[in-house]
Motif scaffolding. Structure first.
Motif, PDB file in Angstrom:
ATOM      1  N   VAL A  78      -4.237 -11.188 -11.706  1.00 24.53           N
ATOM      2  CA  VAL A  78      -3.943  -9.789 -12.222  1.00 24.53           C
ATOM      3  C   VAL A  78      -4.368  -8.929 -11.304  1.00 24.53           C
ATOM      4  O   VAL A  78      -5.608  -8.956 -10.396  1.00 24.53           O
ATOM      5  N   ILE A  79      -3.545  -8.010 -10.557  1.00 25.80           N
ATOM      6  CA  ILE A  79      -4.006  -6.829  -9.739  1.00 25.80           C
ATOM      7  C   ILE A  79      -3.587  -5.581 -10.182  1.00 25.80           C
ATOM      8  O   ILE A  79      -2.423  -5.211 -10.249  1.00 25.80           O
ATOM      9  N   PHE A  80      -4.519  -4.679 -10.277  1.00 20.54           N
ATOM     10  CA  PHE A  80      -4.126  -3.137 -10.521  1.00 20.54           C
ATOM     11  C   PHE A  80      -4.275  -2.619  -9.142  1.00 20.54           C
ATOM     12  O   PHE A  80      -5.211  -2.697  -8.397  1.00 20.54           O
ATOM     13  N   ILE A  81      -3.270  -2.060  -8.790  1.00 21.53           N
ATOM     14  CA  ILE A  81      -2.870  -1.337  -7.559  1.00 21.53           C
ATOM     15  C   ILE A  81      -2.902   0.470  -7.725  1.00 21.53           C
ATOM     16  O   ILE A  81      -2.001   0.626  -8.474  1.00 21.53           O
ATOM     17  N   GLY A  82      -3.641   0.975  -7.086  1.00 26.20           N
ATOM     18  CA  GLY A  82      -3.903   2.460  -7.186  1.00 26.20           C
ATOM     19  C   GLY A  82      -3.832   3.293  -5.901  1.00 26.20           C
ATOM     20  O   GLY A  82      -4.368   2.771  -4.691  1.00 26.20           O
ATOM     21  N   THR A  83      -3.046   4.363  -5.790  1.00 28.48           N
ATOM     22  CA  THR A  83      -2.877   5.259  -4.832  1.00 28.48           C
ATOM     23  C   THR A  83      -2.949   6.563  -5.092  1.00 28.48           C
ATOM     24  O   THR A  83      -2.602   6.968  -6.239  1.00 28.48           O
ATOM     25  N   PRO A  84      -3.339   7.666  -4.243  1.00 26.04           N
ATOM     26  CA  PRO A  84      -3.112   8.804  -4.255  1.00 26.04           C
ATOM     27  C   PRO A  84      -1.612   9.137  -3.995  1.00 26.04           C
ATOM     28  O   PRO A  84      -0.946   8.322  -3.089  1.00 26.04           O
ATOM     29  N   VAL A  85      -1.330  10.036  -4.470  1.00 20.29           N
ATOM     30  CA  VAL A  85       0.351  10.662  -4.120  1.00 20.29           C
ATOM     31  C   VAL A  85       0.439  11.338  -2.866  1.00 20.29           C
ATOM     32  O   VAL A  85      -0.264  12.401  -2.962  1.00 20.29           O
ATOM     33  N   TRP A  86       1.144  11.062  -1.900  1.00 23.58           N
ATOM     34  CA  TRP A  86       1.053  11.638  -0.255  1.00 23.58           C
ATOM     35  C   TRP A  86       2.678  11.851  -0.243  1.00 23.58           C
ATOM     36  O   TRP A  86       3.350  10.912  -0.210  1.00 23.58           O
ATOM     37  N   ALA A  87       3.014  13.179  -0.263  1.00 18.82           N
ATOM     38  CA  ALA A  87       4.554  13.554   0.116  1.00 18.82           C
ATOM     39  C   ALA A  87       5.360  12.678  -0.749  1.00 18.82           C
ATOM     40  O   ALA A  87       6.356  12.217  -0.341  1.00 18.82           O
ATOM     41  N   GLY A  88       5.111  12.694  -2.212  1.00 15.36           N
ATOM     42  CA  GLY A  88       6.067  11.953  -3.062  1.00 15.36           C
ATOM     43  C   GLY A  88       5.932  10.535  -3.249  1.00 15.36           C
ATOM     44  O   GLY A  88       6.645   9.731  -3.982  1.00 15.36           O
ATOM     45  N   THR A  89       5.064   9.805  -2.540  1.00 13.25           N
ATOM     46  CA  THR A  89       4.834   8.313  -2.548  1.00 13.25           C
ATOM     47  C   THR A  89       3.486   7.909  -2.371  1.00 13.25           C
ATOM     48  O   THR A  89       2.650   8.520  -2.353  1.00 13.25           O
ATOM     49  N   TYR A  90       3.152   6.472  -1.999  1.00 11.56           N
ATOM     50  CA  TYR A  90       2.125   6.024  -2.002  1.00 11.56           C
ATOM     51  C   TYR A  90       1.396   6.241  -0.495  1.00 11.56           C
ATOM     52  O   TYR A  90       2.144   6.608   0.477  1.00 11.56           O
ATOM     53  N   ALA A  91       0.171   6.194  -0.411  1.00 12.80           N
ATOM     54  CA  ALA A  91      -0.587   6.397   0.719  1.00 12.80           C
ATOM     55  C   ALA A  91      -0.151   5.510   1.883  1.00 12.80           C
ATOM     56  O   ALA A  91       0.099   4.399   1.650  1.00 12.80           O
ATOM     57  N   PRO A  92      -0.175   6.132   3.290  1.00 11.02           N
ATOM     58  CA  PRO A  92       0.150   4.965   4.371  1.00 11.02           C
ATOM     59  C   PRO A  92      -0.502   3.720   4.420  1.00 11.02           C
ATOM     60  O   PRO A  92       0.054   2.908   4.952  1.00 11.02           O
ATOM     61  N   ALA A  93      -1.839   3.764   4.130  1.00 10.54           N
ATOM     62  CA  ALA A  93      -2.452   2.520   4.059  1.00 10.54           C
ATOM     63  C   ALA A  93      -1.851   1.411   3.547  1.00 10.54           C
ATOM     64  O   ALA A  93      -1.806   0.021   3.845  1.00 10.54           O
ATOM     65  N   PHE A  94      -1.001   1.670   2.367  1.00  5.71           N
ATOM     66  CA  PHE A  94      -0.219   0.554   1.567  1.00  5.71           C
ATOM     67  C   PHE A  94       0.933   0.244   2.449  1.00  5.71           C
ATOM     68  O   PHE A  94       1.383  -0.906   2.268  1.00  5.71           O
ATOM     69  N   ASN A  95       1.460   0.896   3.498  1.00  9.14           N
ATOM     70  CA  ASN A  95       2.451   0.367   4.596  1.00  9.14           C
ATOM     71  C   ASN A  95       1.793  -0.838   5.188  1.00  9.14           C
ATOM     72  O   ASN A  95       2.694  -1.699   5.286  1.00  9.14           O
ATOM     73  N   THR A  96       0.582  -0.705   5.520  1.00  9.27           N
ATOM     74  CA  THR A  96       0.161  -1.654   6.214  1.00  9.27           C
ATOM     75  C   THR A  96      -0.167  -2.742   5.299  1.00  9.27           C
ATOM     76  O   THR A  96       0.178  -4.051   5.582  1.00  9.27           O
ATOM     77  N   PHE A  97      -0.851  -2.418   4.094  1.00  9.01           N
ATOM     78  CA  PHE A  97      -1.070  -3.642   3.259  1.00  9.01           C
ATOM     79  C   PHE A  97       0.387  -4.345   2.912  1.00  9.01           C
ATOM     80  O   PHE A  97       0.349  -5.625   2.821  1.00  9.01           O
ATOM     81  N   PHE A  98       1.406  -3.757   2.324  1.00  4.04           N
ATOM     82  CA  PHE A  98       2.777  -4.233   2.107  1.00  4.04           C
ATOM     83  C   PHE A  98       3.199  -5.080   3.334  1.00  4.04           C
ATOM     84  O   PHE A  98       3.810  -5.908   2.918  1.00  4.04           O
ATOM     85  N   ASP A  99       2.835  -4.729   4.371  1.00  2.42           N
ATOM     86  CA  ASP A  99       3.523  -5.400   5.733  1.00  2.42           C
ATOM     87  C   ASP A  99       2.831  -6.733   5.879  1.00  2.42           C
ATOM     88  O   ASP A  99       3.223  -7.698   6.565  1.00  2.42           O
ATOM     89  N   THR A 100       1.345  -6.823   5.594  1.00  3.96           N
ATOM     90  CA  THR A 100       0.730  -7.893   5.754  1.00  3.96           C
ATOM     91  C   THR A 100       0.616  -8.871   4.795  1.00  3.96           C
ATOM     92  O   THR A 100       0.086 -10.034   4.975  1.00  3.96           O
ATOM     93  N   ILE A 101       0.419  -8.247   3.693  1.00  2.15           N
ATOM     94  CA  ILE A 101       0.337  -9.151   2.440  1.00  2.15           C
ATOM     95  C   ILE A 101       1.450  -9.251   1.407  1.00  2.15           C
ATOM     96  O   ILE A 101       2.109  -8.118   1.164  1.00  2.15           O
ATOM     97  N   LYS A 102       1.942 -10.507   1.177  1.00  2.00           N
ATOM     98  CA  LYS A 102       3.208 -10.539   0.539  1.00  2.00           C
ATOM     99  C   LYS A 102       2.861 -11.082  -0.952  1.00  2.00           C
ATOM    100  O   LYS A 102       2.593 -12.365  -1.062  1.00  2.00           O
ATOM    101  N   LEU A 103       2.631 -10.400  -1.959  1.00  2.00           N
ATOM    102  CA  LEU A 103       2.451 -10.739  -3.150  1.00  2.00           C
ATOM    103  C   LEU A 103       3.466 -11.300  -3.892  1.00  2.00           C
ATOM    104  O   LEU A 103       4.424 -10.735  -3.864  1.00  2.00           O
TER     105      LEU A 103
END
Length: 168
Positions: A78-103
């Protein structure tokens, strides 16, 4: 599956502390581990330029280099995933996360913190998390600014409800 056997993780990014506040309350309530995404080069939390630099990162879909993780998200059920909203979407750190980790095949719950509105944050995260079961999502408007105790109680109840949705 007994919820005590579930491995639970709260994964988040926070610049100003709002998302961290929510993440810590979730982790405390459901006895979860925490993984904070930390860019090697963080933008300043002060002044108007943070909006400019943060917005630029979002618009150009930048993938900031992150410090190595001390936990492997693949090891959790179980993974709870949280982000601040930046320019209407998730923070750029998640671009890196989603690109490197495939849940895949995980139970996922999404949360965000915002000053304006959550916009397309959850929709965009759902697209990156296909192949997982999204159990819920919740947003908080400036939780450190507006009634911290009420927001803490709200997210604790929500997290408990999310865990109760998982079939035993």
């Amino acid at each position: 599956m007994d919820d005590r056997q579930l491995k639970k993780l709260v994964l988040y990014y926070s610049l100003e502390g709002n998302t961290e506040f929510i993440a810590e309350n979730i982790a405390d309530k459901i006895n979860a581990d925490i993984l904070k995404l930390k860019p090697e080069k963080e933008i300043s939390t002060h002044g108007f330029m943070r909006y400019f630099w943060g917005g630029k990162q979002v618009v150009f879909k930048e993938k900031p280099k992150l410090f190595p993780f001390d936990k492997n998200p693949d090891d959790y059920d179980v993974i709870f995933i949280g982000t601040p909203v930046w320019a209407g979407t998730y923070a750029p750190a998640f671009n890196t996360f989603f690109d490197t980790i495939k849940l895949k095949d995980k139970y996922i719950a999404l949360f965000c913190c915002y000053s304006g509105k959550s916009s397309s944050t959850f929709e965009n995260m759902r697209k990156k998390l296909e192949g997982n079961q999204i159990l819920g999502e919740i947003g908080f408007k400036d939780p450190l600014k507006y009634d911290k105790e009420q927001n803490a109680n709200k997210v604790r109840q929500w997290a408990e409800n999310i865990i109760s949705k998982i079939k035993k």
